[in-house]
Design an enzyme around this catalytic site. Structure first.
Site, PDB file in Angstrom:
ATOM      1  N   SER A 195       0.287  -1.211  -0.317  1.00  0.00           N
ATOM      2  CA  SER A 195      -0.007  -0.120   0.259  1.00  0.00           C
ATOM      3  C   SER A 195       0.891   1.220  -0.503  1.00  0.00           C
ATOM      4  O   SER A 195       1.047   2.097   0.984  1.00  0.00           O
ATOM      5  CB  SER A 195      -1.153  -0.050   0.639  1.00  0.00           C
ATOM      6  OG  SER A 195      -2.295  -0.775   0.863  1.00  0.00           O
ATOM      7  N   ARG A 196       1.614   1.178  -0.737  1.00  0.00           N
ATOM      8  CA  ARG A 196       3.137   2.006  -0.695  1.00  0.00           C
ATOM      9  C   ARG A 196       3.318   3.159   0.958  1.00  0.00           C
ATOM     10  O   ARG A 196       3.501   4.027   1.046  1.00  0.00           O
ATOM     11  CB  ARG A 196       2.202   2.996  -1.489  1.00  0.00           C
ATOM     12  CG  ARG A 196       1.708   3.025  -3.216  1.00  0.00           C
ATOM     13  CD  ARG A 196       2.762   2.552  -3.527  1.00  0.00           C
ATOM     14  NE  ARG A 196       2.477   2.652  -5.304  1.00  0.00           N
ATOM     15  CZ  ARG A 196       2.536   0.754  -6.321  1.00  0.00           C
ATOM     16  NH1 ARG A 196       3.715   0.586  -5.294  1.00  0.00           N
ATOM     17  NH2 ARG A 196       2.224   1.028  -6.440  1.00  0.00           N
TER      18      ARG A 196
END
Ligand SMILES: Cc1cc2nc3c(=O)[nH]c(=O)nc-3n(C[C@H](O)[C@H](O)[C@H](O)COP(=O)(O)O)c2cc1C
Ligand SMILES: Cc1ncc(COP(=O)(O)O)c(C=O)c1O
Length: 220
Positions: A195-196
């Site tokens: 999710s970065r």
């Protein structure tokens, strides 16, 4: 890197972490951590894990980047070799501030390094030059690195000229060719996460005369 870790790398590529992160505290040493990560990169089978982008800045503030091969590193810094008459070298003579960037894609890792440069000693440069293959040694003499070719065959002709000049002899180390050592004052280790929500582990020191690094983390 174990077989299992390699498989995890493949399956998590582009979306999550593949390798565990080491403990990170105030006593951490960025060179030791770099050593661990560089070993991981070597073991992962990445082609040219020692390839690093070097960014320099001209007198009027124009940055420029190019890849080089990092040939050694230790507590004193990160060393690459080049022509001292090249664009990068001229810019480093004028402005010793430099940035390095490494990206090991299958490991989802990036390392940013900022620092200042000094030239390696003549002895260090000669030792490295003498370890290169003959073709690259002749090539270093022949290439007026970063200058425009005056005619299409200029480089070929110069290679021939130096092959003749050094025929039957060792190719000597040219004084216009040698190393730059990047002495870091900032290093950042970036580890890709799902999710970065990546990890950014940073080390900074204000005084080049000691090895006291401050550590902190940054939002991704
Ligand atoms: C993977 C890779 C590694 C390179 N390694 C070096 C190197 O170690 N030293 C070097 O002078 N040029 C190296 N080059 C060439 C440089 O990227 C660059 O073209 C050259 O040094 C001239 O740059 P300058 O005109 O900005 O000085 C490498 C290029 C690539 C793609
Ligand atoms: C012009 C130049 N100099 C130096 C190097 C790297 O050093 P070596 O040739 O000793 O591996 C490279 C690597 O691509 C290069 O292109």
């Amino acid at each position: 890197m174990t077989f299992l870790e390699k498989i995890r790398c493949l399956f998590t590529f582009g979306q999550g972490v593949a390798l565990s992160l080491p403990e990170f505290d105030d006593a951490s040493d960025p060179i030791a951590l770099f050593d661990t990560w560089f070993n991981d990169a070597n073991k992962s089978g990445i082609l040219l894990p020692e390839a690093v982008s070097v960014s320099t800045c001209s007198k009027d503030g124009q940055p420029s980047s190019r890849m080089v091969l990092m040939k050694s590193f230790d507590e004193r810094g990160f060393v690459f070799y080049t022509n001292y008459g090249s664009r990068k070298s001229h810019e480093l003579e004028d402005n010793q501030k430099v940035a390095l960037l490494l990206h090991w894609n299958v490991l989802q890792r990036q390392v940013r390094i900022e620092g200042t440069v000094e030239k390696t000693t003549l002895e260090e440069s000669a030792n490295y030059f003498n370890s290169r293959d003959r073709g690259s040694k002749v090539g270093a003499w022949a290439s007026k690195q970063s200058q425009q070719l005056t005619h299409p065959n200029e480089l070929k002709e110069r290679v021939k000229q130096f092959e003749q000049e050094f025929s039957g002899k060792d190719v000597p180390h040219p004084e216009f060719w040698g190393g730059w050592r990047v002495k870091p004052h900032y290093m950042e280790f970036w580890q890709g996460r799902t999710s970065r929500l990546h990890d950014r582990l940073c080390f900074e020191k204000n005084d080049q005369t000691n090895n006291d690094w401050q550590t902190f983390k940054l939002h991704p």
